[in-house]
Design an enzyme around this catalytic site. Structure first.
Site, PDB file in Angstrom:
ATOM      1  N   SER A  12       0.830  -1.214   0.000  1.00 22.87           N
ATOM      2  CA  SER A  12       0.000   0.000   0.000  1.00 22.87           C
ATOM      3  C   SER A  12       0.862   1.262   0.000  1.00 22.87           C
ATOM      4  O   SER A  12       0.476   2.276  -0.582  1.00 22.87           O
ATOM      5  CB  SER A  12      -0.956   0.002   1.190  1.00 22.87           C
ATOM      6  OG  SER A  12      -0.263   0.179   2.409  1.00 22.87           O
ATOM      7  N   HIS A 108       9.007   3.126   8.843  1.00 22.36           N
ATOM      8  CA  HIS A 108       8.891   2.275  10.042  1.00 22.36           C
ATOM      9  C   HIS A 108       7.717   2.786  10.868  1.00 22.36           C
ATOM     10  O   HIS A 108       7.652   3.986  11.170  1.00 22.36           O
ATOM     11  CB  HIS A 108      10.200   2.345  10.853  1.00 22.36           C
ATOM     12  CG  HIS A 108      10.174   1.533  12.093  1.00 22.36           C
ATOM     13  ND1 HIS A 108      10.361   0.171  12.088  1.00 22.36           N
ATOM     14  CD2 HIS A 108       9.933   1.880  13.373  1.00 22.36           C
ATOM     15  CE1 HIS A 108      10.254  -0.288  13.331  1.00 22.36           C
ATOM     16  NE2 HIS A 108       9.993   0.728  14.127  1.00 22.36           N
ATOM     17  N   LEU A 143      19.778  -1.508  11.992  1.00 20.48           N
ATOM     18  CA  LEU A 143      18.328  -1.565  11.740  1.00 20.48           C
ATOM     19  C   LEU A 143      17.577  -0.397  12.388  1.00 20.48           C
ATOM     20  O   LEU A 143      17.755  -0.109  13.582  1.00 20.48           O
ATOM     21  CB  LEU A 143      17.785  -2.886  12.312  1.00 20.48           C
ATOM     22  CG  LEU A 143      16.317  -3.185  11.994  1.00 20.48           C
ATOM     23  CD1 LEU A 143      16.141  -3.521  10.520  1.00 20.48           C
ATOM     24  CD2 LEU A 143      15.795  -4.311  12.863  1.00 20.48           C
TER      25      LEU A 143
HETATM   26  C1  GRF Z   1       3.399  -0.922   7.065  1.00 19.37           C
HETATM   27  O1  GRF Z   1       2.835  -0.832   8.348  1.00 19.37           O
HETATM   28  C2  GRF Z   1       4.786  -0.302   7.089  1.00 19.37           C
HETATM   29  O2  GRF Z   1       4.949   0.653   8.109  1.00 19.37           O
HETATM   30  C3  GRF Z   1       5.674  -1.464   7.353  1.00 19.37           C
HETATM   31  O3  GRF Z   1       5.096  -2.529   6.648  1.00 19.37           O
HETATM   32  C4  GRF Z   1       3.659  -2.387   6.691  1.00 19.37           C
HETATM   33  C5  GRF Z   1       3.087  -2.838   5.370  1.00 19.37           C
HETATM   34  O4  GRF Z   1       3.062  -1.803   4.478  1.00 19.37           O
HETATM   35  N1  GRF Z   1       7.009  -1.189   6.895  1.00 19.37           N
HETATM   36  P1  GRF Z   1       2.586  -1.961   2.926  1.00 19.37           P
HETATM   37  O5  GRF Z   1       1.083  -1.927   2.908  1.00 19.37           O
HETATM   38  O6  GRF Z   1       3.091  -3.308   2.399  1.00 19.37           O
HETATM   39  O7  GRF Z   1       3.192  -0.798   2.234  1.00 19.37           O
END
Ligand code: GRF
Length: 203
Positions: A12, A108, A143
């Site tokens: 997303s 993050h 990290l």
């Molecule tokens: C999100 O919460 C992001 O902060 C973390 O992974 C999760 C998935 O994000 N890094 P996405 O929908 O795959 O971009």
């Protein structure tokens, strides 16, 4: 500027960046979306937008180092100015992070330096936090410790469970990640040592 976006699942944040880049006419193109998982849902979104996709399946490599080397080879084939980790769930080794120093971002879901690592929302709730949030930072060998580019604070509401908080934070992610990437793309963001500064030197 050429962007390569790395995902592991839903993607997303990748979607938000692809849409913002197209809608706001950034001086950038998303050259490729690459995943370590063949089943990452985000790959279909990228493909239907005509964006090149690739899979480097971490399960196909016995050693982390071998995966990192192959991943870098595939990434470099698209000649990125910026590598964007967006829900990318692999820990990358120091030679990989050194290769993309000052040109690789990550998002993050916490207000770093609080809650590095996983399960950030559960831990914030457990700690009784009233404010949670999200951080976009440069990726270094340590990290979740690179120079911070942008953060958004997100309120914790009464009755929140981790899913409710995660959903509220995700909305903020989709706002600040595109803005962070655009800032870099427009050459307004230079990482000099630990301090992120504008091209004109202002902090
Ligand atoms: C999100 O919460 C992001 O902060 C973390 O992974 C999760 C998935 O994000 N890094 P996405 O929908 O795959 O971009």
């Amino acid at each position: 500027k050429r962007l390569v976006i790395l995902i592991s699942g839903r993607g997303s944040n990748m979607e938000a960046i692809v849409k913002a880049c197209a809608a706001e006419g950034w001086p950038a193109t998303v050259a490729a979306v690459i995943s370590n998982r063949p089943d990452a849902a985000g790959l279909a979104f990228a493909a239907q937008r005509g964006i090149a996709t690739a899979v480097v399946d971490h399960k196909a490599f016995g050693r982390r180092e071998d995966f990192d080397v192959e991943l870098a080879r595939v990434i470099d084939g698209f000649e990125p100015d910026l590598v964007v980790l967006a829900g990318f769930m692999r820990i990358l080794g120091s030679s990989f992070t050194a290769r993309y120093a000052r040109r690789m971002l990550n998002i993050h879901p916490s207000l770093l330096p609080a809650f590095t690592g996983l399960h950030t929302h559960e831990r914030a709730l457990e700690a009784g936090c009233k404010i949670a949030g999200v951080t976009v930072h440069f990726v270094t060998a340590e990290l979740d410790h690179g120079a911070i580019v942008m953060q958004a604070a997100v309120p914790v509401l009464a009755g929140d469970d981790a899913a409710a908080l995660a959903a509220r934070v995700l909305v903020a992610e989709h706002r600040i990640y595109p803005q962070s990437v655009r800032w870099f793309v427009e050459d307004a963001l230079v990482w000099d040592g630990e301090v992120v500064r504008h091209r004109d030197g202002a902090p």
